[in-house]
Enzyme design. Structure first.
Site: not given
Length: 635
Positions: A334, A528, A532
């Protein structure tokens, strides 16, 4: 070494001392001269003393297991082999093996003690992490500090943390400034400075000033509680290799026991030699066959790897994830909060010709004075002056476009190109990638401010380290604009960038990448945010940023990085691969040596002393090798 281990060690040392005296007396002929033809029986009785001192627990354990129907284990093998060695006194035509039987039990116990010490040592780094659990929290009542159970502290309470104490519950500093030692959580040796407004996590040690902290979570949901739960559950999730060894031992032990009995019984029944000779071969075969080296060293290697990772602030939730991590060849990231800091910062101020950059920034800061938007916060943070709110009037938020305000009778507009166009202000674009805030004063364009989510210091090194470690593909998935994502990807050396994705799109992208995996290759996803969590669960290995990551992400992940540094991913992979190399070294070494000595024992070439090496010696070498998994580099 704990009290129990010291008592065990002293008992073994006493038994070894007695054994040495008796062996010397026997080999030098002292017993023969003193007792004549009765010396073998006297030696039998004397050797029985150190044998029972050292091995009585093994005999009791074997008997209990037989009564439970669980006979085929190490204790059973040692008991049968050693009692059989002592039983050779019943065969006058063969040399008594009481010394060898006693030696087998002694060295087996030495190996067990060494294993206990090694396991204790491998637990040490995890035990140190377990020490982060606070015993109490200080609540101020009537001017006095009262120690209470952390579970009893309500959310929103003010707790006091004195120098030298651990922060018991997550919260925000309301008063005081100090340095926090976060080494137990993150592996970082550099203290972290905190002051009013700073978020603090439980488990850190307050080093200097007194802190007053407003708690933001109950103790059961705080960082320290989550970490302890993860560590306590880690041993329950075994790797495929570890499970294989457990299943292997269950089948292997009864097979070799039956083989030893057949070796001892069938040849003499077939007239191929004396009973005493084949009985001794069977006993030697039994001693060698004990699977100590495998049963001990393989779990110890995994446990050492998990402990070594925890020293670096990397929590691995089980040895199965350590094994999967060693096979990762695709890492998907990410962007925001993982490769970037997740906070907006002013990276550039571009004034028009003849305009002071401070003039552009100060006007923007005044216009954004009352906004809580992250972009407004970053503008105010970049402005070094003090904002006099009395000078500001008629503030208007224009949704999705920006803000306007009257400052000292001047109309200030701060926002995107749409805001400028709607109000007929001229503007021009910027070559830099990021969020562009255009600023106009009384309809005249004075410049623009570039705001960007700053890339983490170690992000580029992370990608280089992963490629160097053999990772074939590094991919970045983000919901951010394509131009921003591609600029970050190019800066970091990312192999593939996919932008403007919704959470569901990320799951689809990961599933597509999983479909591209070949052979034993595995995919790891690093994230994080709460959005996610679905992707972390879908990946072969989910890696979450622990310090600032969301609870949902940490819960869904298999590996947690406690200091939010992506560079720890490469370190965790190195530890995982080193652990797996050690595991397979021990498997090949233990099985190889045992097979050779088993064959020699079957042909009567290997004696009981070689059998002792084949069991205890191999186990101790494998344990020493397994302990290398705990040795980790800080980089």
């Amino acid at each position: 070494m704990n009290k129990k281990q010291r008592a065990w060690r002293n008992r073994i040392l006493l038994a070894i001392g007695l054994f040495a005296v008796i062996l010397v007396a026997e080999k030098t002929g002292v017993l023969a001269r003193a007792f004549g033809s009765y010396s073998p029986y006297v030696a039998f009785a004397l050797y029985l003393v150190p044998y029972l001192i050292a091995g009585y627990e093994v005999l009791i354990k074997a008997w209990r297991n037989i009564r439970r129907g669980q006979a085929f284990d190490e204790a059973f093998l040692m008991t049968v082999a050693t009692i059989g060695a002592f039983a050779t006194i019943l065969f006058p035509e063969t040399e008594p093996q009481a010394a060898e039987g006693c030696a087998v039990m002694l060295f087996y116990q030495v190996g067990e003690l060494f294993q206990s010490y090694a396991v204790g040592k491998s637990r040490k780094s995890i035990s140190e992490m377990m020490d982060i659990a606070p015993d109490y929290a200080n609540i101020e009542r009537d001017g006095e500090l009262e120690e209470v159970d952390p579970d009893e502290v309500a959310v929103g309470s003010i707790i006091v943390v004195k120098p030298g104490e651990r922060v018991p519950i997550d919260g925000v500093v309301t008063e005081g400034a100090s340095q926090l030692d976060t080494a137990a959580l993150t592996g970082e040796s550099i203290p972290r400075h905190v002051e009013p407004g700073a978020e603090v996590i439980s488990g850190c040690i307050n080093m200097t000033g007194v802190l007053r902290i407003r708690t933001t979570k109950p103790f059961g949901e705080s960082t320290v509680s989550r970490i302890l739960e993860l560590v306590e559950n880690a041993s329950e999730k075994k790797a495929r290799t570890e499970n294989f060894i457990t299943r292997f031992a269950r089948v292997y032990t009864p097979v070799v026991t039956i083989s030893a009995v057949l070796l001892a019984v069938i040849p003499p029944l077939a007239g191929m030699g004396a009973w005493s000779d084949w009985l001794l071969r069977g006993l030697t075969f039994l001693v060698v066959s004990c699977p100590c080296a495998l049963v001990i060293s393989v779990p110890l290697s995994f446990f050492g790897g998990i402990g070594g990772a925890s020293k670096l602030g990397v929590l691995v939730k089980g040895s199965n994830y350590l094994e999967l991590l060693s096979k990762v060849d695709t890492v998907v990231f990410d962007k925001t909060g993982t490769l970037t800091s997740g906070t907006f910062n002013v990276v550039a101020v571009h004034p028009e010709a003849g305009v002071d950059p401070d003039y552009v920034l100060s006007n923007a800061a005044y216009a954004e004075a009352f906004s809580d938007h992250p972009i407004a916060v970053s503008v105010r943070a970049a402005y070094s002056g003090v904002i006099d709110q009395a000078r500001i009037a008629d503030v208007r938020e224009e949704s999705g476009h920006g803000v306007s305000a009257r400052v000292d009778e001047h109309v200030i507009m701060v926002g995107n190109d749409k805001l400028m166009s709607e109000h007929g202000n001229s503007w021009h674009d910027c070559d830099l990638t990021g969020t562009i805030l255009h600023v106009s004063v009384d309809g005249e364009y004075v410049g623009h401010i570039v705001i960007a989510d700053v890339v983490k210091d170690d992000a580029a090194q992370t990608i280089r380290d992963l490629h160097a470690a053999g990772v074939k593909r590094c991919v970045m998935l983000t919901g951010d604009r394509r131009d921003v994502a591609e600029a970050v990807g190019a800066q970091l050396g990312i192999d593939e960038v996919r932008a403007q994705l919704l959470p569901a799109d990320k799951v689809s992208a990961v599933e597509h990448l999983l479909g591209l995996e070949r052979g034993d290759g595995k995919l790891a996803f690093v994230g994080d945010g709460i959005n996610d969590a679905p992707v972390l669960m879908r990946a072969d290995v989910g890696i979450a940023m622990g310090a600032m990551g969301s609870d949902a992400a940490i819960e869904a992940a298999d590996v947690v990085l406690m200091d939010d540094k992506p560079s720890k991913i490469a370190s965790a992979m190195r530890i995982a691969r080193k652990t797996m190399r050690i595991v397979w070294q021990n498997i090949v070494f233990a099985i190889g040596v045992k097979v050779v000595i088993l064959v020699l024992a079957a042909f009567g070439i290997a004696n009981m002393w070689l059998a002792v090496f084949g069991d205890v010696g191999v186990a101790m070498i494998a344990i020493l090798n397994a302990m290398r998994a705990m040795q980790v580099s800080k980089r």
